[in-house]
Enzyme design. Structure first.
Site, mmCIF file in Angstrom:
data_model
loop_
_atom_site.group_PDB
_atom_site.id
_atom_site.type_symbol
_atom_site.label_atom_id
_atom_site.label_comp_id
_atom_site.label_asym_id
_atom_site.label_seq_id
_atom_site.Cartn_x
_atom_site.Cartn_y
_atom_site.Cartn_z
ATOM 1 N N THR A 245 0.811 -1.216 0.000
ATOM 2 C CA THR A 245 0.000 0.000 0.000
ATOM 3 C C THR A 245 0.835 1.252 0.000
ATOM 4 O OG1 THR A 245 -1.831 -1.100 1.085
ATOM 5 C CG2 THR A 245 -1.708 1.272 1.367
ATOM 6 N N TYR B 59 -8.145 0.446 -3.258
ATOM 7 C CA TYR B 59 -7.105 1.076 -4.080
ATOM 8 C C TYR B 59 -6.263 -0.032 -4.706
ATOM 9 C CZ TYR B 59 -4.806 -0.153 0.247
ATOM 10 O OH TYR B 59 -4.383 -0.857 1.335
ATOM 11 N N SER C 129 1.511 -7.703 -0.737
ATOM 12 C CA SER C 129 2.248 -8.660 0.100
ATOM 13 C C SER C 129 1.487 -9.929 0.428
ATOM 14 C CB SER C 129 2.716 -7.991 1.386
ATOM 15 O OG SER C 129 1.668 -7.875 2.318
ATOM 16 N N THR D 187 1.486 -4.442 4.184
ATOM 17 C CA THR D 187 1.340 -4.725 5.627
ATOM 18 C C THR D 187 0.750 -6.097 5.897
ATOM 19 O OG1 THR D 187 -0.850 -3.702 5.625
ATOM 20 C CG2 THR D 187 1.040 -2.286 6.173
ATOM 21 N N LYS E 257 -0.028 -7.576 12.759
ATOM 22 C CA LYS E 257 -1.049 -6.664 12.235
ATOM 23 C C LYS E 257 -2.341 -6.989 12.969
ATOM 24 C CE LYS E 257 -3.160 -4.978 7.943
ATOM 25 N NZ LYS E 257 -3.139 -5.011 6.460
#
Ligand code: DGL
Length: 359
Positions: A42, A56, A89, A122, A195
């Site tokens: 991102t 996005y 990722s 992430t 995360k």
């Protein structure tokens, strides 16, 4: 006369520029040399509008554009950039990890590289960080950074995260602390960070064990340090490896059966992490499948889906009798990484249990 004046002015200007360039070179010589290895995510993403913070496209902006978008970086470090790959990722693979680790070890072996920043999506950032924490063979700082909003968004967090990460990677304070994650003005250690939220900018946390420190005003402040072995202290080396052992994760839940475990074993897994309920409990319907897998030579690690706490050896299952490994407090996704690297060294469950108590 006029010619003499012009000649004198030109000489004075030349002398000034010569002194200035010397001063600039002297200033740059004092700055750390930081290499940014870009992988996508991102932080390199773009959205259709400034309010597009979901939906996005990740991995569209190149490393040079990322650097040019934050000119303040050049005041704090001599920065160079490499586009190692350009992916979201969730698509990170063992092959990507080997490529990245080898490039990092080559760069950090160079006297003209003081630290490395890795820009990364992430979604699997914590996994790449932990993998590198076990295979980077240098005390120099390696800092992973991403963002939760694309570069085109209102209050994008990427630029300040990147600025902080470069500062951290160029700092003396970060030397010897293992691989670090710099997001949201916070410094986390690779082993314990995860995360914790799908979309918020404060998502990276080591919720019970805590972050290592802060980055404030461009300066790192450490209050804790990693206690498990990492980087130059580990026994793992991937420099001569072209493939990593296949290790999978099987997730447990109410009413779970053996189907997933049997399929993963049939696919050729050499190791299997069981993300058990509670304290790594084994539902009655899957215990025989895990035991049969072990008898075929598959290494079984009992982990837990709950997110915090230690899976105690011989707690909810008799690991001694089953010849299983207890996964300590590692998340299932990180237990997979340690088991994968352990299998590059040994297939002894005793040795692998030692590794889970060490890293
Ligand atoms: N596709 C996700 C990734 O590349 C976007 C999430 C992010 O980078 O923040 O990990």
């Amino acid at each position: 006369m006029q010619f003499q004046k012009t000649k004198h002015a030109a000489a004075s200007l030349f002398a000034f520029l010569f002194v200035l360039s010397g001063a600039v070179q002297a200033q740059q010589a004092k700055l750390p040399n930081v290499t940014i290895l870009a992988t996508g995510g991102t932080i390199a993403g773009t959205g259709a509008t400034s309010t597009t913070t979901v939906g996005y496209t990740a991995a569209t902006v190149g490393v040079q554009a990322l650097i040019q978008a934050v000119p303040e970086i050049t005041r704090v470090a001599n920065v160079s950039g490499e586009q190692v790959f350009q992916i979201a990722s969730e698509n990170m693979s063992n092959e990507h990890w080997l490529t990245l680790a080898k490039r990092i070890n080559v760069l950090l072996g160079q006297a003209n590289v003081d630290g490395i920043v890795i820009t990364h999506g992430t979604d699997t950032l914590e996994e790449t960080a932990y993998f590198l924490n076990l295979v980077v063979k240098s005390k120099k700082p390696v800092v992973l950074v991403g963002s939760m909003r694309p570069s085109t968004a209102l209050s994008a967090d990427g630029p300040i995260n990147l600025y902080n990460a470069v500062q951290l990677a160029g700092s003396q304070e970060a030397v010897g602390r293992g691989v670090l994650v710099a997001m949201n003005d916070q410094i986390n250690g690779a082993r314990d960070v995860t995360k914790s939220n799908t979309t918020t900018t404060d998502t990276f946390k080591a919720s019970e064990l805590g972050m290592l420190g802060y980055i404030q005003g461009g300066k790192p402040y450490f209050y804790r340090t990693a206690t498990r072995r990492h980087t130059v202290e580990t026994e793992f080396d991937v420099m001569n490896l072209s493939v990593l052992p296949q290790v999978e994760v099987a997730y447990a839940h109410a009413n779970v059966g053996p189907v997933a475990i049997d399929a993963l074993v049939a696919s050729g897994a050499r190791g299997l992490v069981h993300a058990g309920v509670g304290n790594g409990s084994l539902p009655a319907k899957v215990r025989p499948a895990l035991s049969a897998a072990r008898k075929k030579g598959v290494i079984i690690v009992r982990s837990a889906r709950v997110g915090q706490g230690i899976v105690a050896r011989n707690g909810e299952a008799n690991d001694d009798e089953l010849d299983f490994v207890a996964g300590d407090n590692l998340s299932p996704q990180k237990a997979r990484i340690l088991l994968m690297l352990a299998l590059t060294k040994t297939s002894s469950t005793k040795e692998i249990q030692r590794m889970f108590s060490t890293y």
